[in-house]
Write a protein that holds these residues in place. Structure first.
Motif, mmCIF file in Angstrom:
data_model
loop_
_atom_site.group_PDB
_atom_site.id
_atom_site.type_symbol
_atom_site.label_atom_id
_atom_site.label_comp_id
_atom_site.label_asym_id
_atom_site.label_seq_id
_atom_site.Cartn_x
_atom_site.Cartn_y
_atom_site.Cartn_z
ATOM 1 N N LEU A 163 -20.249 -2.560 1.447
ATOM 2 C CA LEU A 163 -20.138 -4.014 1.598
ATOM 3 C C LEU A 163 -21.455 -4.714 1.308
ATOM 4 O O LEU A 163 -21.510 -5.707 0.574
ATOM 5 N N ASN B 61 -10.331 0.255 1.754
ATOM 6 C CA ASN B 61 -11.290 -0.733 2.242
ATOM 7 C C ASN B 61 -12.438 -0.119 3.027
ATOM 8 O O ASN B 61 -13.476 -0.765 3.220
ATOM 9 N N THR C 36 -14.163 -1.986 9.549
ATOM 10 C CA THR C 36 -13.923 -2.305 8.140
ATOM 11 C C THR C 36 -13.369 -3.719 8.008
ATOM 12 O O THR C 36 -12.478 -4.115 8.750
ATOM 13 N N GLY C 37 -13.898 -4.475 7.049
ATOM 14 C CA GLY C 37 -13.404 -5.825 6.785
ATOM 15 C C GLY C 37 -13.845 -6.867 7.787
ATOM 16 O O GLY C 37 -13.207 -7.923 7.896
ATOM 17 N N ASN D 23 -15.066 -2.466 1.589
ATOM 18 C CA ASN D 23 -15.370 -3.501 2.576
ATOM 19 C C ASN D 23 -16.002 -2.943 3.843
ATOM 20 O O ASN D 23 -15.845 -3.497 4.930
ATOM 21 N N ASN D 24 -16.728 -1.845 3.669
ATOM 22 C CA ASN D 24 -17.470 -1.280 4.787
ATOM 23 C C ASN D 24 -18.739 -0.611 4.258
ATOM 24 O O ASN D 24 -19.801 -1.213 4.247
ATOM 25 N N GLY E 114 -7.576 -6.341 3.788
ATOM 26 C CA GLY E 114 -8.926 -6.237 4.324
ATOM 27 C C GLY E 114 -9.126 -5.171 5.372
ATOM 28 O O GLY E 114 -10.261 -4.805 5.668
ATOM 29 N N MET F 222 -17.616 -7.530 -2.577
ATOM 30 C CA MET F 222 -16.453 -7.039 -3.309
ATOM 31 C C MET F 222 -16.752 -7.023 -4.797
ATOM 32 O O MET F 222 -15.993 -7.519 -5.608
ATOM 33 N N GLN G 257 -16.080 -8.977 7.631
ATOM 34 C CA GLN G 257 -16.440 -10.252 7.015
ATOM 35 C C GLN G 257 -15.240 -11.173 6.842
ATOM 36 O O GLN G 257 -15.400 -12.378 6.645
#
Length: 312
Positions: free
Chosen positions: A173, A165, A116-117, A169-170, A109, A1, A119
Motif C-alpha cells: 500500500l 487485497n 487490509t484496506g 491494499n496492505n 477492499g 493502488m 485506507q
C-alpha cells in the motif's frame, strides 16, 4: 493502488465454493450467497461512505443495462456467471421474496487480514459479512419460518473470494508499510499461505466429516496465470496493459470517466489494473465449473452438482 495488471494478477487468491447438502434442492432452486472482495462485490459499497466504489462509468459499459452497478468490471463478474445474480445485502430492494434467492455480502477492499484496506475506512470486513449473514437468516426465518430458513441455507451455493487485497491494499500500500516492516516479502507470502492452508484444511476436514465433497476450493491464481503468461492462447492481445486506466500500462488507480478506455474490452485480459475483464471472468468461471485438479480441489463444481442431482 498503482500496480500493473501483471503484478496484481500474481497475487495470492482464495476462492472457495461451498455446495449445500448433497441431498438438498436441485441446482436451479438453490439460494446463492457471496462473500469476499471487489472480484465479487456487486454493489454493497455503493451504500457505504468509501472510496472503494465502482458506481460511475465506464464501469458497467458492457453490463446489460450499460450502467455502473458497483461491479468492478466492464460487465458481468464471477458470481453473475455462476448462477442467478443476487442483490447486494445492503440494497433496500433486497426484501420479501427476493431474500429467498440469496444475497451478496461482498465488499471491495477487504482481505484475509483485518488491517487490509484500512485506507477505505467504511468497508464490510469478512467478520462483518458473516454477522450480516446471521442477520439475513433471521430475516428469512421471519418470512418463511426457522425450519425452512435453515433448509434454504443448508442447501445453498456459497462463493467466498479473498486474498488479493492483502498485497495490493496492505503490504504494497505504501513504502515501508506496517506489514512490510513486520515481514520480508517471502515471509509474508508464507504467512498468507498459512492462512490459506487453514481454509484448505477446514475444507478437507468438513468433507471428511460430512462424507461428501461439499466444500471445494478453486486455485484462481493458477487460472489467472494461464492468461497472464500466454494471453494470445486465450484470444487476448495483452495481459500487460489494462483496458481502462491511466499512467504506464493503464496501471495507476481505478477506472474513471477521464481514464484511457480501449474500444474492444474482449481482447484485454484486464479491465482495470486490478480486475479481470468480463471475458477473463468467463474463463475463470469455466474452470470453476469444469476444471481439472490443477484448478479445483477436490473436484469441479459441475461434478459436485452432478453428484447432488443424482441423489435427489
Amino acid at each position: 493502488m498503482g500496480m500493473s495488471p501483471v503484478v496484481s494478477a500474481v497475487i495470492a487468491l482464495v476462492v472457495v465454493v461451498i455446495c449445500g447438502n448433497l441431498a438438498g434442492e436441485s441446482e436451479a432452486a438453490r439460494a446463492f450467497f457471496v462473500f469476499g472482495d471487489s472480484l465479487v462485490d456487486n454493489g454493497n459499497n455503493n451504500f457505504l461512505a468509501t472510496t472503494a466504489r465502482a458506481d460511475a462509468p465506464p464501469y458497467g459499459i458492457d453490463y446489460p443495462t450499460h450502467r455502473a452497478t458497483g461491479r468492478f468490471s466492464n460487465g458481468l463478474n464471477i458470481p453473475d456467471l455462476i448462477t442467478e445474480a443476487t442483490l447486494p445485502y445492503l440494497s433496500p430492494a433486497l426484501n420479501g421474496e427476493r431474500l429467498l434467492v440469496g444475497a451478496n455480502f461482498a465488499s471491495a477492499g477487504i482481505g484475509i487480514l483485518n488491517d487490509t484496506g484500512i485506507q477505505f475506512l467504511n468497508i464490510i470486513r469478512i467478520s462483518r459479512q458473516m454477522q450480516y449473514f446471521q442477520q439475513y437468516q433471521q430475516r428469512v426465518a421471519g418470512l418463511i419460518g426457522p425450519v425452512q430458513a435453515q433448509r434454504l441455507v443448508n442447501d445453498a451455493l456459497v462463493l467466498i473470494t479473498l486474498g488479493g487485497n492483502d498485497f495490493v491494499n496492505n503490504y504494497y500500500l505504501v513504502p515501508f508499510s506496517a506489514r512490510s516492516r513486520q515481514f520480508a516479502l517471502p515471509d509474508y507470502v508464507v504467512y498468507l499461505i498459512s492462512e490459506y492452508r487453514k481454509m484448505i484444511d477446514m475444507i478437507s476436514s468438513l468433507n471428511a466429516e460430512i462424507g461428501s465433497p461439499v466444500f471445494i476450493a478453486a486455485n484462481a491464481h493458477e487460472m489467472n496465470m494461464d492468461f497472464v503468461t500466454n494471453p494470445q492462447a486465450y484470444g487476448f492481445v495483452t495481459s500487460k496493459v489494462a483496458c481502462c486506466g491511466q499512467g504506464p500500462y493503464n496501471g495507476i488507480g481505478l477506472c474513471t470517466p477521464a481514464s484511457n478506455l480501449c474500444p474492444n474490452r474482449d481482447i484485454y485480459a484486464f479491465w482495470d489494473p486490478f480486475h479481470p475483464s468480463e471475458r477473463a471472468n468467463r474463463i475463470i468461471v469455466q474452470q470453476i465449473l469444469t476444471g481439472d485438479n490443477k484448478y479445483m480441489h477436490p473436484m469441479n463444481l459441475s461434478t459436485v452438482l452432478a453428484i447432488d442431482n443424482s441423489r435427489t
